[in-house]
Design a protein around this motif. Structure first.
Motif, PDB file in Angstrom:
ATOM      1  N   GLU A 103      95.217  23.844  55.932  1.00  9.89           N
ATOM      2  CA  GLU A 103      95.889  24.554  57.016  1.00  9.89           C
ATOM      3  C   GLU A 103      95.194  25.865  57.374  1.00  9.89           C
ATOM      4  O   GLU A 103      95.715  26.657  58.165  1.00  9.89           O
ATOM      5  N   ASN A 104      94.000  26.090  56.783  1.00 15.91           N
ATOM      6  CA  ASN A 104      93.210  27.289  57.065  1.00 15.91           C
ATOM      7  C   ASN A 104      93.930  28.587  56.705  1.00 15.91           C
ATOM      8  O   ASN A 104      93.738  29.631  57.331  1.00 15.91           O
ATOM      9  N   LYS A 105      94.786  28.533  55.688  1.00 11.71           N
ATOM     10  CA  LYS A 105      95.391  29.745  55.135  1.00 11.71           C
ATOM     11  C   LYS A 105      94.486  30.196  54.001  1.00 11.71           C
ATOM     12  O   LYS A 105      94.346  29.495  52.989  1.00 11.71           O
ATOM     13  N   ARG A 106      93.868  31.331  54.164  1.00  9.91           N
ATOM     14  CA  ARG A 106      92.757  31.728  53.297  1.00  9.91           C
ATOM     15  C   ARG A 106      93.137  32.685  52.178  1.00  9.91           C
ATOM     16  O   ARG A 106      92.292  33.011  51.348  1.00  9.91           O
ATOM     17  N   HIS A 107      94.382  33.146  52.146  1.00 14.51           N
ATOM     18  CA  HIS A 107      94.791  34.086  51.109  1.00 14.51           C
ATOM     19  C   HIS A 107      96.151  33.671  50.567  1.00 14.51           C
ATOM     20  O   HIS A 107      97.017  33.224  51.316  1.00 14.51           O
ATOM     21  N   ALA A 108      96.332  33.824  49.272  1.00 18.16           N
ATOM     22  CA  ALA A 108      97.618  33.537  48.644  1.00 18.16           C
ATOM     23  C   ALA A 108      97.849  34.541  47.526  1.00 18.16           C
ATOM     24  O   ALA A 108      96.928  34.879  46.771  1.00 18.16           O
ATOM     25  N   THR A 109      99.072  35.013  47.426  1.00 21.84           N
ATOM     26  CA  THR A 109      99.462  35.915  46.342  1.00 21.84           C
ATOM     27  C   THR A 109     100.499  35.213  45.486  1.00 21.84           C
ATOM     28  O   THR A 109     101.559  34.822  45.983  1.00 21.84           O
ATOM     29  N   ILE A 110     100.169  35.036  44.213  1.00 27.74           N
ATOM     30  CA  ILE A 110     101.070  34.406  43.254  1.00 27.74           C
ATOM     31  C   ILE A 110     101.533  35.490  42.291  1.00 27.74           C
ATOM     32  O   ILE A 110     100.721  36.103  41.587  1.00 27.74           O
ATOM     33  N   ALA A 111     102.825  35.755  42.282  1.00 28.61           N
ATOM     34  CA  ALA A 111     103.373  36.849  41.473  1.00 28.61           C
ATOM     35  C   ALA A 111     104.119  36.289  40.272  1.00 28.61           C
ATOM     36  O   ALA A 111     104.944  35.390  40.405  1.00 28.61           O
ATOM     37  N   ILE A 112     103.820  36.833  39.103  1.00 29.62           N
ATOM     38  CA  ILE A 112     104.462  36.437  37.853  1.00 29.62           C
ATOM     39  C   ILE A 112     105.196  37.659  37.305  1.00 29.62           C
ATOM     40  O   ILE A 112     104.583  38.697  37.060  1.00 29.62           O
ATOM     41  N   GLY A 113     106.521  37.526  37.126  1.00 27.77           N
ATOM     42  CA  GLY A 113     107.298  38.687  36.752  1.00 27.77           C
ATOM     43  C   GLY A 113     107.949  38.597  35.390  1.00 27.77           C
ATOM     44  O   GLY A 113     108.369  37.527  34.950  1.00 27.77           O
ATOM     45  N   CYS A 114     108.025  39.741  34.720  1.00 24.24           N
ATOM     46  CA  CYS A 114     108.850  39.897  33.522  1.00 24.24           C
ATOM     47  C   CYS A 114     109.709  41.145  33.756  1.00 24.24           C
ATOM     48  O   CYS A 114     109.823  41.612  34.885  1.00 24.24           O
ATOM     49  N   THR A 115     110.281  41.695  32.741  1.00 22.04           N
ATOM     50  CA  THR A 115     111.206  42.813  32.957  1.00 22.04           C
ATOM     51  C   THR A 115     110.484  44.054  33.472  1.00 22.04           C
ATOM     52  O   THR A 115     110.833  44.612  34.511  1.00 22.04           O
TER      53      THR A 115
END
Length: 294
Positions: free
Chosen positions: A247-259
């Motif tokens: 889909e030509n989406k060139r950036h992704a942010t994957i966030a991993i959270g703890c406290t």
């Protein structure tokens, strides 16, 4: 759809909330060698890109600021972006800037200027109208930057990090650790919660260390469920990133959270990064958002 595997040049559409830093971004892009056009009507996106194509190597990077200041010329922006992507060999990306209502109100009050959609109403009324009007464009954006906690120098640095001499064709993934107690990252495309793992904070000899330290990482990764989560989450993300490329989406942010964003999320992000880097046409950068905060 036009094949973007070898983009002839770059077109960056800068948009977002009034007061979120579009002018700062435009100046930062100029410093990086981009040709920047401010307040362009959406109807002119196609002709501007045609001009860049005819100019060839003399105009390889064009950025244009498109926003509600265009008034009646700011029509169907998401449709304009879609048509542009379908009709050009350029790599077309959209950068969306946003900030919280409270921050935007404070910035407008500091400069003593009305919001462009405020009319006879309050600042918050204008901000609300703009958010509604830009909702579709935000969803079509490749990069979202929340400037609520950024000064102009930090924002310029973020722009440089994202757009300086960037010719990678694929998906650029930002793996971000964060602490839920400091709030969700507004620019995250995907969010996962690792608070199901025991917290090293309650182990006295680990409390003052971070997930970057081997003793903390070993503790986190040895817990029941840690390794299955990492392996399965990476496997779940792989088809998503492949779809982003289609889909030509060139950036992704994957966030991993703890406290607090200091122990578990930092260790898990490091392990995920090693797996995701092995996926085809994926580049990975790691950002530990809340590391060092109290």
């Amino acid at each position: 759809m036009t094949d973007l595997s070898s983009p002839s040049h770059d077109v960056l559409i800068v948009t977002g909330m009034s007061g979120a830093g579009r002018s700062t971004v435009g100046k930062a892009l100029e410093d990086l060698g981009w040709y920047v056009v401010d307040n362009l009507p959406t109807q002119m996106l196609g002709p501007l890109t045609d001009l860049a194509e005819r100019a060839g190597e003399s105009l390889p990077k064009i950025a244009t600021v498109v926003d509600v200041r265009g008034g009646r010329f700011f029509t169907d922006p998401e449709g304009a972006v879609r048509r542009l992507r379908d009709s050009t060999t350029a790599r077309v990306r959209v950068l969306f800037l946003e900030a919280t209502d409270a921050v935007l109100v404070r910035r407008f009050e500091q400069v003593r200027r009305p919001h462009p959609l405020q009319g006879e109403d309050t600042l918050l009324d204008g901000i609300g109208r703009e958010r509604s009007r830009l909702l579709g464009l935000r969803e079509a954006s490749d990069v979202v930057i929340d400037t609520s906690d950024l000064n102009i120098h930090q924002l310029a640095a973020r722009v440089a990090e994202q757009f300086a001499e960037d010719r990678f064709v694929g998906v650029q993934v930002t793996l971000m650790s964060f602490g839920f107690k400091y709030g969700l990252p507004a620019d995250a495309d995907m969010v996962a919660d690792v608070r199901f793992l025991p917290n090293p904070y309650w182990v006295p000899e680990l409390r003052e260390h971070t997930g970057l330290d081997a003793d903390v990482a070993d503790y986190v990764l040895a817990q029941d469920g840690a390794r299955p989560f990492i392996d399965r989450y990476a496997a779940a993300v792989e088809p998503v990133l492949a779809g982003y490329q289609r889909e030509n989406k060139r950036h992704a942010t994957i966030a991993i959270g703890c406290t607090g964003g200091k122990h578990r999320s930092v260790a898990i992000v490091a392990e995920l990064a090693s797996l995701i880097r092995g996926m085809p046409n994926v580049a990975v950068r790691v950002k530990n958002r809340d590391l060092g905060r109290e």
